[in-house]
Design a protein around this motif. Structure first.
Motif, mmCIF file in Angstrom:
data_model
loop_
_atom_site.group_PDB
_atom_site.id
_atom_site.type_symbol
_atom_site.label_atom_id
_atom_site.label_comp_id
_atom_site.label_asym_id
_atom_site.label_seq_id
_atom_site.Cartn_x
_atom_site.Cartn_y
_atom_site.Cartn_z
ATOM 1 N N LEU A 175 54.228 93.072 46.894
ATOM 2 C CA LEU A 175 54.575 94.210 47.752
ATOM 3 C C LEU A 175 55.785 93.890 48.625
ATOM 4 C CD1 LEU A 175 51.061 95.543 48.825
ATOM 5 C CD2 LEU A 175 52.758 96.732 47.413
ATOM 6 N N ALA A 176 55.962 92.618 48.975
ATOM 7 C CA ALA A 176 57.145 92.232 49.748
ATOM 8 C C ALA A 176 58.418 92.534 48.960
ATOM 9 C CB ALA A 176 57.087 90.752 50.113
ATOM 10 N N HIS A 177 58.380 92.352 47.638
ATOM 11 C CA HIS A 177 59.544 92.694 46.818
ATOM 12 C C HIS A 177 59.848 94.192 46.909
ATOM 13 C CE1 HIS A 177 60.315 88.842 45.128
ATOM 14 N NE2 HIS A 177 59.217 88.764 44.418
ATOM 15 N N GLN A 178 58.801 95.009 47.023
ATOM 16 C CA GLN A 178 59.026 96.442 47.172
ATOM 17 C C GLN A 178 59.571 96.781 48.560
ATOM 18 O OE1 GLN A 178 55.795 98.988 46.003
ATOM 19 N NE2 GLN A 178 55.227 97.734 44.250
ATOM 20 N N ARG A 179 59.235 95.961 49.542
ATOM 21 C CA ARG A 179 59.701 96.203 50.923
ATOM 22 C C ARG A 179 61.176 95.883 51.076
ATOM 23 N NH1 ARG A 179 60.925 97.543 55.239
ATOM 24 N NH2 ARG A 179 59.705 97.834 57.137
ATOM 25 N N LEU A 180 61.635 94.819 50.412
ATOM 26 C CA LEU A 180 63.036 94.423 50.535
ATOM 27 C C LEU A 180 63.443 93.633 49.309
ATOM 28 C CD1 LEU A 180 64.860 93.208 53.688
ATOM 29 C CD2 LEU A 180 65.113 91.902 51.574
ATOM 30 N N TYR A 181 64.527 94.031 48.696
ATOM 31 C CA TYR A 181 65.031 93.350 47.500
ATOM 32 C C TYR A 181 66.548 93.452 47.495
ATOM 33 C CZ TYR A 181 65.875 92.094 42.652
ATOM 34 O OH TYR A 181 66.334 91.480 41.514
ATOM 35 N N VAL A 182 67.211 92.327 47.273
ATOM 36 C CA VAL A 182 68.669 92.267 47.265
ATOM 37 C C VAL A 182 69.145 91.948 45.854
ATOM 38 C CG1 VAL A 182 70.713 91.226 48.315
ATOM 39 C CG2 VAL A 182 68.574 91.365 49.622
ATOM 40 N N ASP A 183 69.940 92.814 45.276
ATOM 41 C CA ASP A 183 70.439 92.583 43.916
ATOM 42 C C ASP A 183 71.195 91.262 43.842
ATOM 43 O OD1 ASP A 183 69.411 94.968 43.137
ATOM 44 O OD2 ASP A 183 71.321 96.033 42.961
ATOM 45 N N GLY A 184 70.853 90.469 42.831
ATOM 46 C CA GLY A 184 71.639 89.286 42.532
ATOM 47 C C GLY A 184 71.394 88.075 43.401
ATOM 48 N N ASP A 185 70.325 88.048 44.192
ATOM 49 C CA ASP A 185 70.060 86.887 45.050
ATOM 50 C C ASP A 185 68.574 86.534 44.964
ATOM 51 O OD1 ASP A 185 70.074 84.846 46.887
ATOM 52 O OD2 ASP A 185 71.268 85.925 48.381
ATOM 53 N N SER A 186 68.190 85.944 43.834
ATOM 54 C CA SER A 186 66.777 85.637 43.601
ATOM 55 C C SER A 186 66.230 84.637 44.597
ATOM 56 C CB SER A 186 66.583 85.107 42.177
ATOM 57 O OG SER A 186 66.783 86.135 41.236
ATOM 58 N N ALA A 187 67.040 83.643 44.993
ATOM 59 C CA ALA A 187 66.554 82.641 45.943
ATOM 60 C C ALA A 187 66.183 83.305 47.269
ATOM 61 C CB ALA A 187 67.611 81.564 46.166
ATOM 62 N N PHE A 188 66.986 84.241 47.731
ATOM 63 C CA PHE A 188 66.714 84.979 48.966
ATOM 64 C C PHE A 188 65.474 85.852 48.796
ATOM 65 C CE2 PHE A 188 67.335 88.401 52.038
ATOM 66 C CZ PHE A 188 67.831 87.750 53.164
ATOM 67 N N ASN A 189 65.422 86.602 47.700
ATOM 68 C CA ASN A 189 64.302 87.514 47.463
ATOM 69 C C ASN A 189 62.973 86.783 47.367
ATOM 70 O OD1 ASN A 189 65.969 89.810 47.326
ATOM 71 N ND2 ASN A 189 66.394 89.465 45.171
ATOM 72 N N GLU A 190 62.946 85.708 46.591
ATOM 73 C CA GLU A 190 61.678 85.008 46.374
ATOM 74 C C GLU A 190 61.226 84.266 47.627
ATOM 75 O OE1 GLU A 190 59.756 85.553 44.008
ATOM 76 O OE2 GLU A 190 61.125 86.577 42.646
ATOM 77 N N ALA A 191 62.156 83.657 48.345
ATOM 78 C CA ALA A 191 61.775 82.966 49.575
ATOM 79 C C ALA A 191 61.260 83.954 50.615
ATOM 80 C CB ALA A 191 62.957 82.171 50.119
ATOM 81 N N PHE A 192 61.888 85.111 50.708
ATOM 82 C CA PHE A 192 61.396 86.155 51.616
ATOM 83 C C PHE A 192 59.977 86.557 51.246
ATOM 84 C CE2 PHE A 192 60.775 90.829 51.860
ATOM 85 C CZ PHE A 192 60.586 90.935 53.237
ATOM 86 N N ALA A 193 59.739 86.790 49.944
ATOM 87 C CA ALA A 193 58.401 87.208 49.509
ATOM 88 C C ALA A 193 57.370 86.115 49.763
ATOM 89 C CB ALA A 193 58.428 87.592 48.030
ATOM 90 N N VAL A 194 57.747 84.853 49.566
ATOM 91 C CA VAL A 194 56.821 83.749 49.841
ATOM 92 C C VAL A 194 56.518 83.673 51.335
ATOM 93 C CG1 VAL A 194 56.532 81.243 49.813
ATOM 94 C CG2 VAL A 194 57.455 82.409 47.810
ATOM 95 N N ALA A 195 57.513 83.944 52.176
ATOM 96 C CA ALA A 195 57.287 83.929 53.627
ATOM 97 C C ALA A 195 56.329 85.036 54.048
ATOM 98 C CB ALA A 195 58.620 84.067 54.360
ATOM 99 N N VAL A 196 56.502 86.234 53.488
ATOM 100 C CA VAL A 196 55.570 87.338 53.781
ATOM 101 C C VAL A 196 54.179 86.985 53.282
ATOM 102 C CG1 VAL A 196 55.026 89.760 53.315
ATOM 103 C CG2 VAL A 196 57.389 89.078 53.769
ATOM 104 N N GLU A 197 54.119 86.452 52.085
ATOM 105 C CA GLU A 197 52.843 86.022 51.496
ATOM 106 C C GLU A 197 52.150 85.000 52.393
ATOM 107 O OE1 GLU A 197 52.019 82.614 48.161
ATOM 108 O OE2 GLU A 197 53.541 84.119 47.701
ATOM 109 N N THR A 198 52.889 83.986 52.827
ATOM 110 C CA THR A 198 52.311 82.897 53.618
ATOM 111 C C THR A 198 51.813 83.383 54.970
ATOM 112 O OG1 THR A 198 53.774 81.303 52.529
ATOM 113 C CG2 THR A 198 52.771 80.631 54.622
#
Length: 346
Positions: A175-198
Motif C-alpha cells: 500500500l505504501a507503493h500506492q501512496r507514493l511512487y517515483v518513476d525510475g528510482d527503485s531504491a527510493f521507492n523500495e526503501a520508502f515502502a520498507v520504512a512504512v512497513e517497519t
C-alpha cells in the motif's frame, strides 16, 4: 514489489510483445479469481484456518488506512489462492564487473532493475539468455506485488503462509507503493515502502499489546540491518576491485575471494551475534553475484534515512508522506543526498 503488468499498448518488438502478453495474462488470471474477503469470512464452507487469516487481514487492512494514512481503496479486500509458492519471479541482471543493475523500462510503471514473470519457467529462460550475454543473473520468487492502484490488488495465498506480522508487513509495504511512487528510482521507492512497513508493523504490534511479538520483530529488524551492512561492506570492496586497473582474470579472482569473505563474515556474525540463527543460510548457500548484491541494495540501503525522517516528523504519517514527496520531487541525482541531509520534517 512492483509487477511489470501491461496497462498500455504501443509496445514494439516480438520479445517485448511476448513479455507483455505473459504479464497481462498472468495478472488477468489473478484478477478473475478474486473473492470478496468479507463474504469468505462469513461463508460456512471456508476452512477455519483460512477464515482466521482473512479476519486478521481485514483488521490489518483497516489499520493501514485508519492509523497509517495509507490508501482507502479496494486493494487487499479480496483474496486469491494462486496454488503456487510465488506469485511472480523477478529476474535481476548486472555486468560481470559492475554492481549497476540492468534497467528495464515499461509503460505506466517506468524503469525498474528487474523483469517480473508470472511463470518460473519463463523467468528461468530469461535468466539463461541474460547469462548467455555475459551478465550475472539472480532469480527470486515474489510473494506480493503492487499495480500502484491501477487495479484492486488482492490478498494472495502466498501472503498468508507465515504469521500475521509477516502479513501486516506485506500489506503495509504494498500500500505504501500506492501512496507514493517515483518513476525510475527503485531504491527510493523500495526503501520508502520498507520504512512504512517497519514503522507500521511496530505501531500495529504496540496497538495490539503484543510485546512478545514486538520483541521478535525488533530482533528480526536488527538481523536485517546486520545483513544489509554486511552486504554493503562487500559491495564497497567489490566496487574498488571493479574500478582498479586489473586484468579480467585478476578481477574475477578478486571478486571470488571477496564473496568467499562475505560468506565467512556471515558465518561469524551468525554464530557470535545471532546465537546461531540460520534464517539467512539459504541466501548465502546459493550462488552470490553482482545481480544478487544489487537486488539486495535496492531494498535496504536507504531505509535508515527514511526511518530517521519519520522520527523527525514525530511519527505523523501525513507529515512524513508530505516530506518524502518534497524530496521525491527533486531530481533523481539529488534525492539520496537530500534524504540523508534532512534535519527537519519540513
Amino acid at each position: 514489489m512492483l509487477a511489470a503488468v501491461i496497462m498500455a499498448s504501443g509496445v514494439a518488438g516480438c520479445t517485448s510483445v511476448s513479455y507483455y502478453a505473459q504479464s497481462l495474462e498472468g495478472h488477468v488470471q489473478i484478477m478473475a479469481a478474486r473473492r470478496n474477503v468479507g463474504k469468505l469470512i462469513h461463508d460456512p464452507s471456508t476452512p477455519e484456518a483460512l477464515r482466521a487469516k482473512l479476519t486478521s487481514a481485514s483488521a490489518i487492512r483497516r489499520f493501514a488506512t485508519d492509523e497509517l494514512a495509507l490508501p482507502d481503496n479496494s486493494s487487499y479486500r479480496s483474496y486469491v489462492d494462486i496454488h503456487r509458492d510465488a506469485v511472480t519471479w523477478a529476474v535481476f541482471a548486472a555486468p560481470q564487473f559492475s554492481l549497476a543493475p540492468q534497467i528495464w523500462c515499461f509503460p505506466v510503471f517506468g524503469c525498474v532493475p528487474y523483469r517480473g514473470y508470472f511463470s518460473r519457467k519463463s523467468a528461468t529462460e530469461s535468466a539463461v539468455e541474460l547469462h548467455r550475454l555475459g551478465l550475472d543473473v539472480y532469480v527470486t520468487g515474489v510473494t506480493a506485488y503492487s499495480t500502484l492502484g491501477w487495479s484492486s490488488d488482492p490478498l494472495l495465498s502466498t501472503m498468508l503462509r507465515q504469521d500475521d506480522t509477516y502479513l501486516a508487513s506485506l500489506v503495509f509495504h504494498e500500500l505504501a507503493h500506492q501512496r507514493l511512487y517515483v518513476d525510475g528510482d527503485s531504491a527510493f521507492n523500495e526503501a520508502f515502502a520498507v520504512a512504512v512497513e517497519t514503522s507500521g508493523v511496530r505501531k500495529w504490534l504496540r496497538a495490539a499489546g503484543d510485546r512478545a511479538g514486538l520483541r521478535r520483530y525488533e530482533a528480526d529488524r536488527k538481523r536485517s540491518a546486520d545483513f544489509i551492512g554486511l552486504v554493503s561492506k562487500t559491495r564497497d570492496e567489490l566496487r574498488q576491485i571493479y574500478e582498479s586497473p586489473r586484468s579480467p582474470e585478476q578481477m574475477a579472482a578478486a571478486k571470488a575471494a571477496t564473496i568467499d569473505r562475505l560468506r565467512m563474515r556471515y558465518r561469524q556474525m551468525r554464530n557470535k551475534n545471532w546465537a546461531g540463527y540460520r534464517g539467512y543460510d539459504a541466501w548465502f548457500d546459493s550462488p552470490i553475484n553482482n545481480a544478487k548484491l544489487a537486488a539486495t541494495a535496492v531494498y535496504g540501503e536507504q531505509v535508515p534515512a527514511f526511518l530517521r525522517l519519520f522520527d523527525l516528523c514525530s511519527g505523523d504519517y501525513p507529515r512524513f508522506y508530505a516530506s518524502v514527496r518534497r524530496i521525491a520531487d527533486l531530481p533523481k541525482s539529488s534525492r539520496a543526498e537530500a534524504l540523508e541531509a534532512a534535519d527537519t520534517c519540513n
